[in-house]
Scaffold this motif. Structure first.
Motif, mmCIF file in Angstrom:
data_model
loop_
_atom_site.group_PDB
_atom_site.id
_atom_site.type_symbol
_atom_site.label_atom_id
_atom_site.label_comp_id
_atom_site.label_asym_id
_atom_site.label_seq_id
_atom_site.Cartn_x
_atom_site.Cartn_y
_atom_site.Cartn_z
ATOM 1 N N THR A 61 0.852 -1.189 0.000
ATOM 2 C CA THR A 61 0.000 0.000 0.000
ATOM 3 C C THR A 61 0.886 1.236 0.000
ATOM 4 O OG1 THR A 61 -1.970 0.982 1.001
ATOM 5 C CG2 THR A 61 -0.261 0.191 2.515
ATOM 6 N N TYR A 62 0.268 2.427 -0.157
ATOM 7 C CA TYR A 62 1.005 3.664 -0.428
ATOM 8 C C TYR A 62 1.913 3.422 -1.636
ATOM 9 C CZ TYR A 62 -0.698 4.280 4.289
ATOM 10 O OH TYR A 62 -1.516 4.317 5.395
ATOM 11 N N GLN A 122 6.441 -3.960 2.366
ATOM 12 C CA GLN A 122 6.122 -2.599 2.789
ATOM 13 C C GLN A 122 7.373 -1.944 3.346
ATOM 14 O OE1 GLN A 122 2.544 -1.896 2.489
ATOM 15 N NE2 GLN A 122 3.420 0.141 2.226
ATOM 16 N N LEU A 127 8.142 5.290 2.949
ATOM 17 C CA LEU A 127 6.777 5.740 2.669
ATOM 18 C C LEU A 127 5.955 5.600 3.942
ATOM 19 C CD1 LEU A 127 6.462 4.110 -0.815
ATOM 20 C CD2 LEU A 127 6.103 6.527 -0.371
ATOM 21 N N SER A 131 1.142 8.268 3.252
ATOM 22 C CA SER A 131 1.891 8.881 2.150
ATOM 23 C C SER A 131 1.009 8.980 0.901
ATOM 24 C CB SER A 131 3.125 8.037 1.811
ATOM 25 O OG SER A 131 4.073 8.087 2.839
ATOM 26 N N VAL A 133 -1.886 10.144 0.482
ATOM 27 C CA VAL A 133 -3.333 9.964 0.665
ATOM 28 C C VAL A 133 -4.047 11.312 0.584
ATOM 29 C CG1 VAL A 133 -5.121 9.234 2.292
ATOM 30 C CG2 VAL A 133 -3.050 7.860 2.011
#
Length: 394
Positions: A61-62, A122, A127, A131, A133
């Motif tokens: 994610t991010y 991750q 990040l 980050s 968002v």
């Protein structure tokens, strides 16, 4: 549909994100490439055999900067995989690693693939949380707009279900104690790939270090020491969620090798785990952490099983408030094999990697504890839960 099995799994150590992260000077795609190569090496898939890997599926994610532009494909290339090996990236936030594995199992079961590497990565040093968002300004028309802050949702769970600070801190103490004991006894050794890293030092330089253990475990955590910590997400007189009873933010990668029965026979692989059921479900985003309490009954029903048939439980500790609620609601809070080697609070929660990290841990735990069935579950940001039932076939 074809029979499908997990045949191997490996993870990096879990570094604690920040300026002093042991992996501060290693990129996410490089971490992923390391475990991709290692899982193939452990399975004996070397040389020309590597060409038989159809796909690499990574949760994360991010997805920007080094995590962006399809890190699943980039990591495969950085691992030196043949160009014919495809790659993709899956984002189900905290459930990305498990979802990637479920996708891999499904693809092989349907006959679309034969051999897949799946997992997650991750890098929360490079990040950090949130980050890139940009929440929709109209979010409040549909749900509590504060749900984008995971710590807020943990406080909401604690308040709605009366989860005391004492219960939360007690779970945190237990998590660190179990993780420390497992580390000292060498119980993580077989699942961890040691990584040589340039680790930051206090004077701003770096030193070579063989990272072979998880960074965030605090063996000295006690009820007294945790009681000194102030709440960090809300600061009113009833706030209870602290850094001590929350999961850490982390840097790590983990993958498993998935193969169909025919490919296992062809390559002489050893089946270890079978996915007996997988379910996801949505819940109120403001109460994000309650997801496992709904996903687990759903997956048990799907598999026509009861909780009494489950020998081992791995319920990720995103926050102690939600983990206490879910395990009490399910009636497993005092189960002897509930997170027997610690979970997110002690080991860490590298978001898209966590689901794959847990599968890897389960694969090594089940024969040790003589477990036939294990449940893996986690809450997922923005109001979801995921759960899987694993059957030991090794």
């Amino acid at each position: 549909m074809r029979e499908v099995y997990i045949v191997e799994g490996v993870r990096t150590p879990i570094a604690k994100s920040g300026k002093r992260s042991w992996f501060a000077n290693i990129r996410a795609d490089d971490l992923a490439a390391l475990v991709i190569n290692e899982v193939l090496e452990r399975a004996g898939i070397t040389g020309k055999k590597r060409e038989q890997v159809d796909d690499v599926i990574l949760g994360g994610t991010y997805l920007m900067k080094e995590m962006g532009s399809n890190i699943g494909r980039y990591a495969a290339i950085m691992a030196g995989m043949p160009y014919r090996t495809a790659g993709c990236t899956v984002d189900r936030l905290c459930g990305g690693g498990l979802q990637s594995i479920a996708f891999g199992v499904s693809s092989i079961a349907m006959g679309w693939s034969d051999l897949i590497i799946a997992g997650g990565v991750q890098h929360m040093t490079h990040l950090p949380m949130l980050s890139g968002v940009d929440p929709n300004p109209g979010l409040g028309r549909f749900c509590d707009p504060n749900m984008v802050r995971m710590g807020y949702t943990a406080e909401m769970v604690a308040r709605k279900f009366n989860i005391s600070r004492e219960k939360q801190d007690q779970m945190a103490v237990e998590s660190h104690a179990k993780a420390h004991k497992a580390t000292v006894e060498g119980l993580f050794r077989d699942e961890i790939l040691p990584v040589t890293a340039d680790v930051p030092t206090e004077d701003g330089s770096a030193k070579k270090m063989l990272v072979d253990r998880d960074q965030g475990i605090r063996p000295g955590a006690t009820m007294e020491s945790l009681s000194q910590l102030k709440p960090v997400f809300m600061e009113d007189e009833i706030a209870t969620v602290t850094a001590g009873n929350s999961s850490q933010t982390n840097d790590a990668a983990a993958v498993v090798l998935i193969a169909g029965k025919e490919k296992i026979k062809e390559l002489g692989l050893k089946p270890r785990l079978k996915l007996a059921g997988y379910a996801v479900i949505g819940v109120d985003p403001a109460l994000m952490g309650i997801g496992p309490a709904f996903a687990i009954p759903r997956v048990l029903k799907q598999a026509a099983m009861t909780k009494e048939q489950i020998d081992l439980w791995e319920i990720n500790e995103a926050f102690a408030s939600q983990a206490v609620y879910c395990t009490e609601e399910l009636g497993i809070r005092n189960h002897p094999l509930l997170n027997p080697r610690g979970s997110g609070i002690a080991l860490g929660h590298p978001l898209g990697c966590t689901g794959a990290r847990i599968v890897t841990t389960i694969m090594h735990e089940m024969p040790y504890y003589n477990a036939k069935y294990a449940v893996e579950s986690m809450c997922i940001g923005h109001g979801q839960g995921a759960a899987a039932i694993w059957e030991w076939v090794g």
